[in-house]
Design an enzyme around this catalytic site. Structure first.
Site, short mmCIF file in Angstrom:
data_model
loop_
_atom_site.label_atom_id
_atom_site.label_comp_id
_atom_site.label_asym_id
_atom_site.label_seq_id
_atom_site.Cartn_x
_atom_site.Cartn_y
_atom_site.Cartn_z
N LEU A 118 25.32 -17.56 -14.24
CA LEU A 118 26.27 -16.47 -13.82
C LEU A 118 25.71 -15.51 -13.39
O LEU A 118 24.74 -14.87 -13.57
CB LEU A 118 27.26 -16.43 -15.08
CG LEU A 118 28.00 -17.78 -15.33
CD1 LEU A 118 28.67 -17.38 -16.81
CD2 LEU A 118 29.01 -18.46 -14.57
N ASP A 175 22.58 -12.09 -18.61
CA ASP A 175 21.62 -13.14 -19.09
C ASP A 175 20.93 -13.83 -17.96
O ASP A 175 21.76 -14.60 -17.20
CB ASP A 175 22.63 -13.87 -19.95
CG ASP A 175 21.58 -15.11 -20.46
OD1 ASP A 175 20.50 -15.29 -20.00
OD2 ASP A 175 21.71 -15.76 -21.44
N PRO A 227 0.79 -1.17 0.14
CA PRO A 227 -0.29 -0.04 0.05
C PRO A 227 0.75 1.20 0.15
O PRO A 227 0.36 2.46 -0.32
CB PRO A 227 -0.96 -0.16 1.27
CG PRO A 227 -0.06 -0.84 2.09
CD PRO A 227 0.48 -2.16 1.14
N GLY A 279 4.33 3.47 -4.95
CA GLY A 279 3.92 4.47 -5.86
C GLY A 279 3.12 5.55 -5.32
O GLY A 279 2.19 6.13 -5.73
N ASP A 309 16.83 -2.94 -1.44
CA ASP A 309 16.44 -2.94 -0.14
C ASP A 309 17.86 -3.37 0.51
O ASP A 309 18.63 -4.16 -0.01
CB ASP A 309 15.34 -3.87 0.22
CG ASP A 309 14.03 -3.49 -0.06
OD1 ASP A 309 13.81 -2.12 0.27
OD2 ASP A 309 13.04 -4.07 -0.18
#
Length: 319
Positions: A234, A229, A19, A22, A288
């Protein structure tokens, strides 16, 4: 390496909502996505935790209950929680972008600013099998991540972004970089690549910023690892050594196209594992905090599942 794609029938979705993402507008985004999913005949259960830990527990319970898909309405941090819950299972993660950077959504081709189109991707049931990363601080539990672990100026910027209450979207990363860059000094890093493997190597050098990547971008479409990739088993490693500040600032815009990797103070390589040691440096992953260094980073080949647009092609798909 070509990605492995699998088709799944999606009948039940757990919708994990942040919540706070944004700028607090995520509720309306989630409502639109949920309505679209129900329009596809899908049963939707909305999950809203009061903390990151509660959200993670709710996501893990949904995966354990055998939901067909775990969809996330939020930013990269919320997607990371879903990845932690999903890792090594067959339940795919779907993304309804509603965060600041939305880099994982970009990398997986999920439409931005269109919750209905993102929900259509979830309903479509096209699953890509991908690698995940894992970061293990000394003396602490491993933490799974889905995109990039960074350490240095970039993690300092990431902390600043998480503490800011002005602007939104990628502009927040630009402002945080402007604030932190003049004050930051490179740290002496010791990096042990692929310990115990034939490719083992120890590198000791000054590092301004560093990224250990499953996917290509962070910070709102900064393509720090343009050749990453996500299914090659890797980590793509990119680090910048000591460089004159004016020269770095002049070339900084190249990071948005990936052309920064051609500069002579930028080092790129690939590895399976790396141990990072440096004073006064905090590692961040998926936007984070992980922990202060030292931290050991490794790739988890094929441990992830993401729902992706059907425009992606594959050499291996089945019902």
């Amino acid at each position: 390496m070509s990605a492995k794609l699998i088709d799944r029938e999606i009948r039940t979705v757990a919708l994990l909502v942040n919540p706070a993402a944004g700028g607090g507008r995520v509720g309306a985004v989630a409502d639109r996505a949920e309505a679209r999913l129900r329009g596809h005949g899908i049963t939707v259960t909305r999950l809203i935790g009061t903390s990151a830990q509660e959200s993670l527990e709710l996501a893990r319970a949904a995966v354990a209950d055998g939901v067909d898909a775990l969809a996330v309405c939020g930013g990269d941090g919320m997607v990371s929680l879903a990845v932690k819950a999903q890792a090594h299972s067959e339940v795919p993660v779907g993304i309804i972008p509603a965060g600041t950077g939305n880099d994982l959504a970009r990398d997986y081709g999920i439409p931005l600013g269109d919750p209905e189109a993102a929900a259509d991707v979830v309903a479509g049931g096209r699953v890509e099998c991908v690698d995940l990363g894992q970061a293990t601080p000394d003396g602490d539990e491993p933490q799974v991540f889905g995109s990039i672990l960074c350490a240095g100026l970039d993690s300092k910027v990431n902390r600043r972004v998480n503490e800011m209450r002005v602007l939104g979207g990628p502009l927040r990363y630009v402002l945080a970089s402007v604030i932190e860059f003049p004050l930051y000094r490179p740290r002496r890093f010791r990096m042990t690549f692929d310990a115990g493997l034939p490719t083992e190597e120890v590198v000791e050098t000054e590092v301004l910023l560093s990224a250990f990547a499953i996917t290509r971008s962070y910070g709102g479409d900064m393509k720090i690892a343009p050749d990453a990739d996500r299914s090659d088993g890797l980590l793509d490693v990119v680090y910048v050594g000591r460089i004159p500040k004016l020269r770095f600032a002049w070339h900084f815009p190249k990071i948005y196209s990936g052309r920064h990797v051609d500069l002579d103070r930028v080092v790129t390589r690939r590895c399976r594992t790396v141990r990072l040691e440096a004073p006064d440096v905090e590692a961040f992953a998926d936007g984070d905090s992980v922990a202060p260094l030292p931290v050991t980073v490794e790739v988890l080949p094929g441990a992830g599942r993401f729902l992706v647009p059907r425009s992606l092609q594959s050499h291996e798909s089945h019902q």
